[in-house]
Design a protein around this motif. Structure first.
Motif, short mmCIF file in Angstrom:
data_model
loop_
_atom_site.label_atom_id
_atom_site.label_comp_id
_atom_site.label_asym_id
_atom_site.label_seq_id
_atom_site.Cartn_x
_atom_site.Cartn_y
_atom_site.Cartn_z
N UNK A 124 39.14 23.05 -4.86
CA UNK A 124 37.93 22.29 -4.53
C UNK A 124 38.26 20.88 -4.05
N UNK A 125 37.34 20.30 -3.27
CA UNK A 125 37.38 18.90 -2.92
C UNK A 125 36.40 18.14 -3.81
N UNK A 126 36.69 16.87 -4.06
CA UNK A 126 35.78 16.02 -4.83
C UNK A 126 34.92 15.21 -3.85
N UNK A 127 33.63 15.16 -4.10
CA UNK A 127 32.72 14.39 -3.25
C UNK A 127 32.05 13.29 -4.07
N UNK A 143 27.98 18.61 -10.58
CA UNK A 143 27.39 19.83 -10.02
C UNK A 143 28.27 20.37 -8.88
N UNK A 144 28.26 21.70 -8.74
CA UNK A 144 29.07 22.37 -7.72
C UNK A 144 28.20 22.68 -6.51
N UNK A 145 28.78 22.62 -5.32
CA UNK A 145 28.04 22.86 -4.09
C UNK A 145 28.83 23.84 -3.22
N UNK A 146 28.13 24.81 -2.62
CA UNK A 146 28.80 25.77 -1.76
C UNK A 146 29.17 25.13 -0.42
N UNK A 147 30.02 25.83 0.34
CA UNK A 147 30.36 25.33 1.66
C UNK A 147 29.21 25.61 2.63
N UNK A 148 29.13 24.84 3.70
CA UNK A 148 28.07 25.00 4.70
C UNK A 148 28.46 24.24 5.96
N UNK A 149 27.82 24.61 7.08
CA UNK A 149 27.97 23.86 8.34
C UNK A 149 26.58 23.60 8.89
N UNK A 150 26.49 22.68 9.84
CA UNK A 150 25.22 22.46 10.51
C UNK A 150 24.92 23.66 11.40
N UNK A 151 23.63 23.91 11.62
CA UNK A 151 23.23 25.07 12.40
C UNK A 151 23.74 24.99 13.83
N UNK A 152 24.21 26.11 14.36
CA UNK A 152 24.64 26.24 15.76
C UNK A 152 23.62 27.14 16.45
N UNK A 153 23.00 26.66 17.51
CA UNK A 153 21.92 27.40 18.14
C UNK A 153 22.21 27.61 19.62
N UNK A 154 22.00 28.82 20.09
CA UNK A 154 22.16 29.13 21.51
C UNK A 154 21.07 30.09 21.94
N UNK A 155 20.74 30.12 23.24
CA UNK A 155 19.63 30.94 23.68
C UNK A 155 19.86 31.50 25.08
N UNK A 156 19.50 32.77 25.26
CA UNK A 156 19.50 33.40 26.57
C UNK A 156 18.11 33.97 26.82
N UNK A 195 36.36 31.29 17.61
CA UNK A 195 37.82 31.30 17.47
C UNK A 195 38.55 31.15 18.79
N UNK A 196 37.83 31.29 19.90
CA UNK A 196 38.47 31.12 21.21
C UNK A 196 38.73 29.66 21.54
N UNK A 197 38.09 28.73 20.78
CA UNK A 197 38.25 27.30 21.08
C UNK A 197 38.64 26.45 19.88
N UNK A 198 38.40 26.94 18.64
CA UNK A 198 38.74 26.17 17.44
C UNK A 198 39.36 27.10 16.40
N UNK A 199 40.17 26.54 15.44
CA UNK A 199 40.69 27.37 14.34
C UNK A 199 39.56 27.87 13.45
N UNK A 200 39.65 29.10 13.00
CA UNK A 200 38.62 29.65 12.11
C UNK A 200 39.27 30.21 10.86
N UNK A 201 38.51 30.31 9.78
CA UNK A 201 38.99 30.86 8.52
C UNK A 201 37.78 31.36 7.74
N UNK A 202 38.00 31.75 6.46
CA UNK A 202 36.91 32.25 5.63
C UNK A 202 36.09 31.12 5.01
N UNK A 203 36.44 29.85 5.32
CA UNK A 203 35.75 28.71 4.74
C UNK A 203 35.80 27.55 5.72
N UNK A 204 34.99 26.51 5.45
CA UNK A 204 35.03 25.28 6.23
C UNK A 204 35.90 24.28 5.48
#
Length: 218
Positions: A124-127, A143-156, A195-204
């Motif tokens: 874990x990281x400390x915040x 208190x413990x907090x899960x990992x998360x990212x900001x929403x990524x939105x695209x539309x066709x 993953x075609x432009x940035x490293x990816x894993x099972x977590x942020x």
């Protein structure tokens, strides 16, 4: 030079001094084997030991109290997590692995962790606690907090059939859809693949180095 002591001896003296944070007290060690506790504000020796073991007074709570405060100012308080580079713990320290501890055996640690459990900092990281700043609101200390990212939105927008959606793209009501596109004659599938432009894993996670978090227990 501490005159009240130095006047008792006649030799070439060299000394080392360690001052308390507020500069009120000084621990002095000399090359003739003498160690002394000195009150800088009052310009007086509180206690001293000579190289032959003789001392100027019986050590008691009343005359060693300031030395205890001085030492306390220079040591890490019980309960503060520290990164440690080995799985062999130093004496008096515990791993922050979520385990329970004996509150009677470690009363100072219990003052920091009143529930009798250490935080589980493995992986874990400390915040920093938000404390009403509003950046990470409605959080309690420890208190413990899960990992998360900001929403990524695209539309066709397309009227093509059959419709296809996957991953970040999904169908929505009416005629506006995140679907298979007909932008070319082959009606190719639109794929979102980070993953075609940035490293990816099972977590942020940021770049990091693994240490064991340990806590001073006594």
């Amino acid at each position: 030079r501490i005159d009240p002591i130095a006047d008792k001896f006649h030799c070439d003296l060299y000394e080392s001094r360690i001052y308390s944070e507020d500069k009120r007290f000084c621990l002095l060690i000399r090359n003739d084997g003498l160690a002394a506790g000195y009150n800088v504000n009052e310009n007086k020796v509180m206690w001293y030991f000579q190289k032959d073991g003789a001392l100027n007074a019986k050590i008691s709570v009343s005359n060693i109290f300031d030395l205890e405060n001085f030492i306390g100012d220079k040591t890490i308080p019980v309960g503060i997590p520290q990164p440690w580079p080995s799985n062999n713990l130093p004496s008096g320290w515990l791993e922050c692995n979520g385990s329970a501890f004996d509150k009677n055996q470690f009363p100072k640690l219990a003052a920091a962790y009143s529930q009798g459990f250490l935080p589980d900092l493995r992986g874990e990281f400390i915040r920093g606690w938000d404390n009403f700043r509003g950046v990470d609101p409605e959080r309690e200390l420890l208190s413990w907090e899960t990992d998360a990212i900001r929403n990524i939105y695209g539309e066709f927008k397309t009227a093509a059939n059959p419709e296809y959606a996957s991953g970040v793209f999904n169908t929505i009501p009416a005629n506006t859809r995140h679907i298979r596109s007909s932008l070319d004659p082959n009606n190719a599938t639109i794929v979102f693949n980070a993953s075609s432009v940035v490293p990816v894993a099972h977590e942020n996670r940021p770049r990091n180095i693994a240490f064991m978090y340990i806590v001073k227990a006594e």
